[in-house]
Design a protein around this motif. Sequence first.
Motif, mmCIF file in Angstrom:
data_model
loop_
_atom_site.group_PDB
_atom_site.id
_atom_site.type_symbol
_atom_site.label_atom_id
_atom_site.label_comp_id
_atom_site.label_asym_id
_atom_site.label_seq_id
_atom_site.Cartn_x
_atom_site.Cartn_y
_atom_site.Cartn_z
ATOM 1 N N ARG A 165 -14.105 76.137 -51.934
ATOM 2 C CA ARG A 165 -14.444 75.323 -50.757
ATOM 3 C C ARG A 165 -14.282 73.856 -51.142
ATOM 4 N N SER A 166 -13.230 73.259 -50.638
ATOM 5 C CA SER A 166 -12.788 71.951 -51.100
ATOM 6 C C SER A 166 -13.534 70.805 -50.422
ATOM 7 N N ALA A 167 -14.159 69.949 -51.233
ATOM 8 C CA ALA A 167 -14.773 68.733 -50.708
ATOM 9 C C ALA A 167 -13.706 67.767 -50.210
ATOM 10 N N LEU A 168 -12.530 67.800 -50.830
ATOM 11 C CA LEU A 168 -11.441 66.920 -50.408
ATOM 12 C C LEU A 168 -10.961 67.281 -48.998
ATOM 13 N N ILE A 169 -10.744 68.559 -48.740
ATOM 14 C CA ILE A 169 -10.325 68.982 -47.402
ATOM 15 C C ILE A 169 -11.406 68.631 -46.387
ATOM 16 N N GLU A 170 -12.649 68.872 -46.758
ATOM 17 C CA GLU A 170 -13.759 68.543 -45.863
ATOM 18 C C GLU A 170 -13.754 67.055 -45.517
ATOM 19 N N LEU A 172 -11.180 64.868 -45.726
ATOM 20 C CA LEU A 172 -9.994 64.487 -44.964
ATOM 21 C C LEU A 172 -10.068 64.976 -43.520
ATOM 22 N N SER A 173 -10.768 66.082 -43.291
ATOM 23 C CA SER A 173 -10.858 66.653 -41.951
ATOM 24 C C SER A 173 -11.950 66.007 -41.114
ATOM 25 N N PHE A 174 -13.149 65.839 -41.715
ATOM 26 C CA PHE A 174 -14.323 65.410 -40.949
ATOM 27 C C PHE A 174 -14.955 64.106 -41.443
ATOM 28 N N GLY A 175 -14.484 63.588 -42.560
ATOM 29 C CA GLY A 175 -15.162 62.480 -43.217
ATOM 30 C C GLY A 175 -15.322 61.231 -42.381
ATOM 31 N N ALA A 176 -14.362 60.966 -41.499
ATOM 32 C CA ALA A 176 -14.399 59.733 -40.706
ATOM 33 C C ALA A 176 -15.015 59.925 -39.323
ATOM 34 N N PHE A 177 -15.406 61.138 -38.986
ATOM 35 C CA PHE A 177 -15.822 61.420 -37.608
ATOM 36 C C PHE A 177 -17.067 60.658 -37.176
ATOM 37 N N ASN A 178 -17.968 60.374 -38.109
ATOM 38 C CA ASN A 178 -19.234 59.735 -37.748
ATOM 39 C C ASN A 178 -19.162 58.203 -37.750
ATOM 40 N N LYS A 179 -18.039 57.628 -38.194
ATOM 41 C CA LYS A 179 -17.973 56.185 -38.389
ATOM 42 C C LYS A 179 -18.218 55.398 -37.110
ATOM 43 N N ARG A 180 -17.708 55.891 -35.996
ATOM 44 C CA ARG A 180 -17.828 55.132 -34.750
ATOM 45 C C ARG A 180 -19.237 55.211 -34.150
ATOM 46 N N PHE A 181 -20.091 56.056 -34.762
ATOM 47 C CA PHE A 181 -21.435 56.252 -34.210
ATOM 48 C C PHE A 181 -22.526 55.652 -35.105
ATOM 49 N N LYS A 182 -22.164 54.705 -35.938
ATOM 50 C CA LYS A 182 -23.151 54.053 -36.808
ATOM 51 C C LYS A 182 -24.100 53.187 -35.988
ATOM 52 N N CYS A 187 -25.426 63.613 -40.041
ATOM 53 C CA CYS A 187 -23.987 63.686 -40.313
ATOM 54 C C CYS A 187 -23.230 64.414 -39.202
ATOM 55 N N TYR A 188 -23.956 64.873 -38.187
ATOM 56 C CA TYR A 188 -23.319 65.595 -37.077
ATOM 57 C C TYR A 188 -23.433 64.848 -35.742
ATOM 58 N N ASP A 189 -23.711 63.554 -35.791
ATOM 59 C CA ASP A 189 -23.850 62.807 -34.541
ATOM 60 C C ASP A 189 -22.570 62.826 -33.703
ATOM 61 N N TRP A 190 -21.426 62.990 -34.352
ATOM 62 C CA TRP A 190 -20.152 63.004 -33.634
ATOM 63 C C TRP A 190 -20.009 64.200 -32.690
ATOM 64 N N LEU A 191 -20.860 65.216 -32.890
ATOM 65 C CA LEU A 191 -20.763 66.414 -32.066
ATOM 66 C C LEU A 191 -21.257 66.192 -30.640
ATOM 67 N N ASP A 249 -14.765 61.862 -28.419
ATOM 68 C CA ASP A 249 -14.647 62.978 -29.360
ATOM 69 C C ASP A 249 -13.647 62.592 -30.443
ATOM 70 N N PRO A 250 -14.055 62.483 -31.712
ATOM 71 C CA PRO A 250 -13.109 62.103 -32.752
ATOM 72 C C PRO A 250 -12.052 63.163 -33.043
ATOM 73 N N VAL A 251 -12.279 64.404 -32.623
ATOM 74 C CA VAL A 251 -11.269 65.447 -32.808
ATOM 75 C C VAL A 251 -10.065 65.186 -31.910
ATOM 76 N N SER A 252 -10.340 64.843 -30.663
ATOM 77 C CA SER A 252 -9.250 64.659 -29.700
ATOM 78 C C SER A 252 -9.014 63.198 -29.352
ATOM 79 N N ASP A 253 -10.049 62.372 -29.481
ATOM 80 C CA ASP A 253 -9.946 60.946 -29.211
ATOM 81 C C ASP A 253 -9.425 60.658 -27.796
ATOM 82 N N GLY A 254 -9.631 61.603 -26.888
ATOM 83 C CA GLY A 254 -9.135 61.394 -25.531
ATOM 84 C C GLY A 254 -7.619 61.383 -25.465
ATOM 85 N N LYS A 255 -6.997 60.543 -26.303
ATOM 86 C CA LYS A 255 -5.541 60.384 -26.281
ATOM 87 C C LYS A 255 -4.824 61.662 -26.680
ATOM 88 N N ARG A 256 -5.362 62.353 -27.682
ATOM 89 C CA ARG A 256 -4.670 63.562 -28.144
ATOM 90 C C ARG A 256 -4.831 64.722 -27.164
#
Length: 314
Positions: A165-170, A172-182, A187-191, A249-256
Amino acid sequence: MEHEAFWLDAQDHSRLYVHAWRPMGNARAVILLSHGMAEHGGRYDRLGKALTPAGFALYAADQRGHGHSASYGTLGHYADQDGWNKVVGDLATLKASIAVRHPGVPVFLLGHSMGSYIAQGYLLHHSASLQGAILSGSNYHPVTFYRSAALVARIERWRQGPTGRSALIEHLSFGAFNKRFKPARTCYDWLNRDPAEVDAYSNDPLCGFRCTNQLWMDLLGGLQQISKRSNLAQIDPGLPILIIGGECDPVSDGKRLTHLADALSGTDHPFVTLKVYPQARHEILIETNREEVTRDLLAWMEQALKQPRPRRSE
């Protein structure tokens, strides 16, 4: 409203734990739900209770490696081999079970986040059997993006093994998701904007786990398949498709979400509807505006039910 849970045998004899919410009378339509990563079907109880008064049934299996289904495998792991095809095939297995329980009743496919990708994998081969499809918290990237990500996953699988279970993949996938909600409370505020829902996720032992390197390899391989325009063109052009998500939503960002709608519309799918909710985050079905989302979902399905569709049992 009736609620039950039952075990369903998959094609390879694995077992799937299925949650079902049914109206007291005959169902007018059934929603087959494919849930997201590191969660489970039981989290959709509110949605099931909201749909049944309108005559809709909801069936949600815990994906392989998720929820109670993980008791017949490993939490966060689809399978040792061919995991993508197996989770897509599980939708076909549950769809066949629904056809027996509700013969002749139209079926909608609802996929959220990771489940929206699996749902798209199902649509490549079975879209003609559905009344409509709803993709929630999804996105779209070109194939080259997923090829690059798969290279990282391949290296991590080589380094740690398939069940590592890779911390690196984790990261790269989710690490930046919470940044906009500081400043973030968890760690799950982005949800979700609803702190009660965030806490329920945080405190659920069947949520928030790290997935295996092999699951990431399976998922990224599947994402490469569903991102090819030539494959999207295989989806029945007459299928109504609703794409929903949150603006924040940082997964889709509206644009995606728009990119996904454009990719489908660009492959001759004229019945694509896009709805982006201002300020909403990832879990749009249980967000603070969940009642609005549910009303919109029901209204869209009512319209989709008026569209003639072939009646096939597959």
